[in-house]
Write an enzyme that holds these catalytic residues in place. Structure first.
Site, mmCIF file in Angstrom:
data_model
loop_
_atom_site.group_PDB
_atom_site.id
_atom_site.type_symbol
_atom_site.label_atom_id
_atom_site.label_comp_id
_atom_site.label_asym_id
_atom_site.label_seq_id
_atom_site.Cartn_x
_atom_site.Cartn_y
_atom_site.Cartn_z
ATOM 1 C CD GLU A 31 11.041 -11.075 18.594
ATOM 2 O OE1 GLU A 31 11.780 -10.407 18.070
ATOM 3 O OE2 GLU A 31 10.200 -11.742 18.222
ATOM 4 C CG HIS A 48 7.355 -18.590 15.070
ATOM 5 N ND1 HIS A 48 7.237 -19.003 13.605
ATOM 6 C CD2 HIS A 48 7.302 -17.133 14.957
ATOM 7 C CE1 HIS A 48 7.157 -18.179 12.943
ATOM 8 N NE2 HIS A 48 7.432 -16.882 13.693
ATOM 9 N NE ARG A 103 -2.192 -1.162 3.640
ATOM 10 C CZ ARG A 103 -2.570 -1.137 4.980
ATOM 11 N NH1 ARG A 103 -3.654 -0.939 5.099
ATOM 12 N NH2 ARG A 103 -1.816 -1.520 5.851
ATOM 13 C CE LYS A 133 14.268 -17.773 13.685
ATOM 14 N NZ LYS A 133 15.309 -16.834 13.247
ATOM 15 C CG ASP A 179 4.001 -12.680 15.309
ATOM 16 O OD1 ASP A 179 4.042 -13.135 14.291
ATOM 17 O OD2 ASP A 179 5.042 -12.269 15.854
ATOM 18 C CG ASP A 223 -7.089 -1.447 -1.084
ATOM 19 O OD1 ASP A 223 -6.712 -2.238 -0.215
ATOM 20 O OD2 ASP A 223 -8.120 -0.907 -0.740
ATOM 21 C CB ILE A 224 -4.369 -6.769 -1.284
ATOM 22 C CG1 ILE A 224 -3.882 -6.372 0.255
ATOM 23 C CG2 ILE A 224 -2.733 -6.596 -1.902
ATOM 24 C CD1 ILE A 224 -2.723 -7.094 0.889
ATOM 25 C CG HIS A 244 8.882 -16.695 9.046
ATOM 26 N ND1 HIS A 244 7.633 -16.215 9.165
ATOM 27 C CD2 HIS A 244 9.609 -16.304 10.083
ATOM 28 C CE1 HIS A 244 7.824 -15.645 10.152
ATOM 29 N NE2 HIS A 244 8.873 -15.590 10.670
ATOM 30 C CE LYS A 290 4.454 -16.146 11.771
ATOM 31 N NZ LYS A 290 4.253 -15.016 12.650
#
Length: 329
Positions: free
Chosen positions: A238, A262, A64, A204, A257, A107-108, A200, A170
């Protein structure tokens, strides 16, 4: 030792051509977002530097944010130069790689955007780009459905010549009901064999090595069980704050998330029994057995063993995590 070595690993590798993937145009939805800059582009740059990328591989970023292809290349280049996932970044290497990158604003959520996308891809093909299309949905789960329906509505879900595939990141839906509903939408537009639902985190290097470390190491394999292991602690530490991901976290939250994908994947790889074979179906079956063996937490357990929080001013570049529930001491 040196007397029995016939050739160094580097010499052996240099004598064998590295495998390259098919030619294709990788269309990234959400290309102006965090995942693209921190993970996808550095990973693609690494493949190009290793010689594993087809010469006719290109990227069309969709976002966007208004910007030109030149601005997209500059911003992703700055991110790749500072990313810890980028190997041996160089100005000359990036100058060669960035010619593969293109950008398109859109704009998807608007169905009228997808005829424009189809026209752009057809124009690229006329100019020599690959007829193969790989769509990567790097967006919040709520946006996946309009993207899939938009692609299907203009016929981009199938190709008369070349192939079409789609990658769904995800989190896949918000809960079981929405995940099933999204799955129905996906299967109504794309053939199942062309759909890749990925996490993803599993890319790793350390994560990929867990199964080898467990089942192929004669030192650890015999003792990797409850008789010798007291407990396993999985920590996701993090090094960045919420940064520019506030909109994503307000919709998704850290639990969806990180934990529901994960960290549960890491749990499954750590606790699963040896699969009959190291193929997708066999590994998935053993993962499912782990999840079925987990005792669900009660409401009382949640209150006792978890701490809820929200993003606020903190210690990392002015951004951090503030606990608002009862702190654990």
């Amino acid at each position: 030792m040196s007397a029995i070595i016939q050739a160094s690993p580097v010499e052996k590798l240099s004598q064998e051509p590295l495998p390259t993937g098919d030619s294709c145009v990788l269309v990234i939805f959400g290309a102006s977002g965090d995942l693209t800059k921190r993970k996808l582009i550095p990973g693609l740059y690494n493949l190009a530097c290793e010689g594993c990328m087809n010469p006719a591989f290109e990227v069309l970023g969709i976002g966007r944010t208004p910007m030109s292809s030149e601005e997209f290349r500059k911003k992703t280049g700055e991110a790749a130069a500072t990313s810890k996932d980028t190997r041996d970044f160089s100005e000359s290497g990036w100058a060669d790689f960035e010619t593969r990158l293109h950008y398109m604003e859109g704009d998807i959520n608007n169905p009228n955007f997808y005829p424009q996308l189809r026209n752009r891809l057809e124009e690229m093909e006329k100019n020599g780009s690959s007829p193969n299309h790989l769509f990567y949905v790097s967006t919040p789960a709520s946006v996946a459905e309009p993207i899939i329906e938009g692609l299907g509505g203009v016929g981009l879900n199938r190709r008369e010549h070349g192939w079409t595939r789609i990658i769904l990141e995800k989190p896949f839906g918000r809960d079981t009901e929405s995940a099933h509903a999204l799955n129905d939408v996906v299967r109504g537009v794309f053939d199942e064999k062309t759909v890749y639902r990925i996490d993803h985190y599993l890319g790793k290097e350390t994560v990929q090595n867990i199964l080898v470390f467990r089942f192929s190491n004669s030192l650890f394999e015999p003792v990797w069980n409850r008789n010798y292991i007291d407990y396993v602690e999985i920590t996701a530490a993090e090094t960045v704050g919420v940064e520019n991901r506030a909109a994503f976290y307000e919709e998704t939250g850290a639990l969806r998330d990180m934990v529901a994908n994960h960290l549960l994947q890491l749990l499954a790889l750590t606790a699963m029994e040896p699969p009959l074979a190291f193929d997708a179906d066999s590994v998935r079956e053993q993962k499912v057995q782990v999840f079925r063996s987990i005792r669900p937490m009660s409401v009382e357990d949640v209150a006792q063993f978890t701490a809820r929080g929200q993003y606020g001013p903190g210690m990392i570049d002015g951004r951090g995590y503030r606990v608002i529930g009862k702190s654990r001491e």
